[in-house]
Design a protein around this motif. Sequence first.
Motif, PDB file in Angstrom:
ATOM      1  N   PRO A   1      -5.658 -29.244   3.957  1.00 26.00           N
ATOM      2  CA  PRO A   1      -4.618 -28.388   4.980  1.00 26.00           C
ATOM      3  C   PRO A   1      -3.283 -28.305   4.672  1.00 26.00           C
ATOM      4  O   PRO A   1      -2.462 -27.904   5.355  1.00 26.00           O
ATOM      5  CB  PRO A   1      -4.948 -29.236   6.272  1.00 26.00           C
TER       6      PRO A   1
ATOM      7  N   ARG B   1      -3.608 -23.509   7.214  1.00 23.01           N
ATOM      8  CA  ARG B   1      -4.471 -22.725   8.257  1.00 23.01           C
ATOM      9  C   ARG B   1      -3.671 -21.878   9.228  1.00 23.01           C
ATOM     10  O   ARG B   1      -3.924 -21.137   9.898  1.00 23.01           O
ATOM     11  CB  ARG B   1      -5.458 -23.723   9.148  1.00 23.01           C
TER      12      ARG B   1
ATOM     13  N   ASN C   1      -3.218 -18.511   7.122  1.00 18.61           N
ATOM     14  CA  ASN C   1      -4.536 -18.574   7.428  1.00 18.61           C
ATOM     15  C   ASN C   1      -5.652 -18.349   6.044  1.00 18.61           C
ATOM     16  O   ASN C   1      -6.297 -17.631   5.829  1.00 18.61           O
ATOM     17  CB  ASN C   1      -4.801 -17.146   8.159  1.00 18.61           C
TER      18      ASN C   1
ATOM     19  N   ASP D   1      -7.803 -20.353   5.534  1.00 18.74           N
ATOM     20  CA  ASP D   1      -9.235 -20.722   5.763  1.00 18.74           C
ATOM     21  C   ASP D   1      -9.843 -19.336   6.021  1.00 18.74           C
ATOM     22  O   ASP D   1     -11.269 -19.434   6.308  1.00 18.74           O
ATOM     23  CB  ASP D   1      -9.103 -21.479   7.040  1.00 18.74           C
TER      24      ASP D   1
END
Length: 208
Positions: A96, A149, A173, A175
Amino acid sequence: MTADPRDVAIRVSCPVVAVPRFGALEPHASGQRMLLARNGLFVQMKTPWLDCTTRVAEVGMHLPYGSAAEAITFAFGVISLGLLERFIAAARRTMPNEAAGALVYDARSGALRLAMHEAIEVGPGHVRYRIEELAADELVAIDLHSHGRLGAFWSDEDDRDDQGVRVCGVFGNLDRERPTARFRLALNGLFRELPHPWAVEPDGALPA
């Protein structure tokens, strides 16, 4: 009265030119100059990879000068989506956490290459990095970073960091199958939004 040499140096590095009304504007070789025109104040920036003229301010009076037009031209033509996809793939591997990289322009070949930056300090909301040593004819043209994310947006830190002359891009974003993105042109503290990287031409390239 003798001019201060510091003021002379400033005028040489960033001259102010009145746009001719009847004749032709003298070509701009390189660097930054200001154009005073009847339709506003413009900045003209010329680097090995960029030729840009953009309005900085309106002029609230009638001036006897000629008009100027806005234009942005990249020496490399368009930004290849293939290079951006490679950056996105590398950024996804760091999630992340954020990631940073650049598209480096080679003045000899006129081509771009992707360079991923080595992270010194990194987390989901920040990244500090080391830029690799570039060859003599190479310049960073497009600065890239990711938001993991989180969505794609310009943070206050981005505004502080995005100085000098370069294209800046942020992807968020990651993910999702199709991440969000924002691009802008930075001109010594002036920002101009550029087309979204997914608004592409049929040949799969980002419009300049």
